[in-house]
Design an enzyme around this catalytic site. Sequence first.
Site, PDB file in Angstrom:
ATOM      1  N   SER A 191       2.844 -11.622  -0.472  1.00  0.00           N
ATOM      2  CA  SER A 191       3.302 -10.778   0.631  1.00  0.00           C
ATOM      3  C   SER A 191       2.434 -11.020   1.857  1.00  0.00           C
ATOM      4  CB  SER A 191       3.191  -9.318   0.195  1.00  0.00           C
ATOM      5  OG  SER A 191       3.229  -8.477   1.319  1.00  0.00           O
ATOM      6  N   CYS A 311       2.697   3.335  -2.277  1.00  0.00           N
ATOM      7  CA  CYS A 311       4.134   3.225  -2.571  1.00  0.00           C
ATOM      8  C   CYS A 311       4.631   4.437  -3.348  1.00  0.00           C
ATOM      9  CB  CYS A 311       4.414   1.972  -3.380  1.00  0.00           C
ATOM     10  SG  CYS A 311       3.720   0.508  -2.620  1.00  0.00           S
TER      11      CYS A 311
HETATM   12  N1  PMP Z   1       3.581  -5.523  -5.694  1.00  0.00           N
HETATM   13  C1  PMP Z   1       2.385  -4.977  -5.485  1.00  0.00           C
HETATM   14  C2  PMP Z   1       1.295  -5.209  -6.482  1.00  0.00           C
HETATM   15  C3  PMP Z   1       2.157  -4.202  -4.340  1.00  0.00           C
HETATM   16  O1  PMP Z   1       0.936  -3.651  -4.133  1.00  0.00           O
HETATM   17  C4  PMP Z   1       3.203  -4.009  -3.405  1.00  0.00           C
HETATM   18  C5  PMP Z   1       2.998  -3.158  -2.169  1.00  0.00           C
HETATM   19  N2  PMP Z   1       2.259  -1.995  -2.371  1.00  0.00           N
HETATM   20  C6  PMP Z   1       4.447  -4.608  -3.673  1.00  0.00           C
HETATM   21  C7  PMP Z   1       4.596  -5.362  -4.822  1.00  0.00           C
HETATM   22  C8  PMP Z   1       5.624  -4.448  -2.757  1.00  0.00           C
HETATM   23  O2  PMP Z   1       5.385  -4.920  -1.505  1.00  0.00           O
HETATM   24  P1  PMP Z   1       6.406  -4.613  -0.305  1.00  0.00           P
HETATM   25  O3  PMP Z   1       6.638  -3.118  -0.323  1.00  0.00           O
HETATM   26  O4  PMP Z   1       5.684  -5.070   0.896  1.00  0.00           O
HETATM   27  O5  PMP Z   1       7.671  -5.345  -0.582  1.00  0.00           O
END
Ligand code: PMP
Length: 363
Positions: A191, A311
Amino acid sequence: MIYLDNAATTKPCAEAVTAVQETMEQCFGNASSLHRMGINAEKVINGARKTLLSVLPEGDVYFTSGATESNNTAIFGIAETYRRTGQRIVTTAMEHPSVANPIDKLAERGFEVVRLSPKDHADFEQALADAVDDKTMMVSCMAVNNETGFKVDVKRLYRLVKRKNEKTMVHIDAVQGFLKVPLDGDFITMSGHKIHSSKGIGALFVRKGARLSPLLYGGGQQKKLRSGTEPVELCAGLAAAVRSYRGNEQRFAELKSHLVELLSGMEGVKLNSDDRCVPNIVNFSIKGVRSEIMLHSLEEQEIYVSSGSACSKGKTSGVLAAFGISDSDADSAIRVSMCADTTEEELDILCENIKKGIERFRR
Ligand code: PMP
């Protein structure tokens, strides 16, 4: 302002900002156009792909809108492409919802899902490999957990899984591990906004020889795996962030040890991140003070941390249970996540304010 929430997102670095702006101004062609402007845009994208591949195993890289899309593409793509291998999926109880929820969907469609927790296994990589049988189509495991920093040796995991069943596809969500820990896998998720590039860009690595059905159908860009006009400026920004990444494990370890020393002097503070965790993420519980109360009290002083994962806003993190952390400790968990710019002085100020918060709020 003291920003200690780098696992949620990072401040874009100057190099990424400049690359995005310059590309928008000077190279705004559509990479599919046949004229020179299209070719120039394609060159930028190919250059960005090369930069990512310089820090990954042998294979290819596809640009996506972010980690959620990369994870969904990998998981649903593997299920479609490799279903003949079998119906079993081995994964963990600590995955991000962008992995856990697609796998739940596959369970609804009849796949057998086995989820292991780090708290139950001293040798987690071996336990995951032991759960693989001849019908296991996929292993999906994160490289670094976003809430505690728990680290999986994914190079070893990859070796052990392939030794058990060479047909099993290994997907690694490396959002928190990319540029921080050694990586391996058939499919690896990255990301941009977690490594000082912008939001709206991510990537999926596909190992040489591995295949994947697309999630999106359209103009057939990126070898038909990811249709849609490529965001050339965001690809340039991501590559610039990779090239100029300054995170350094030894420096993070110094910062962590400074923070842990300060925390150890506070009564009722319990560390949730042990030595198996990366040093840039430190999770701890403050007995008698709910996470959100502490978070907002720190925010009043312009200090930004997280409660559990950014999240799972407003919800107690179920993931912490996978590490054996009790509900009451999870309810008072604070996550401090650092970057290359973090200083000891910032951690001193954080801890002074945590102390004040404890005096004010402890029940
Ligand atoms: N995987 C992990 C381990 C994450 O920490 C995150 C974001 N917190 C994501 C996936 C998802 O990333 P995004 O919301 O930017 O798509």
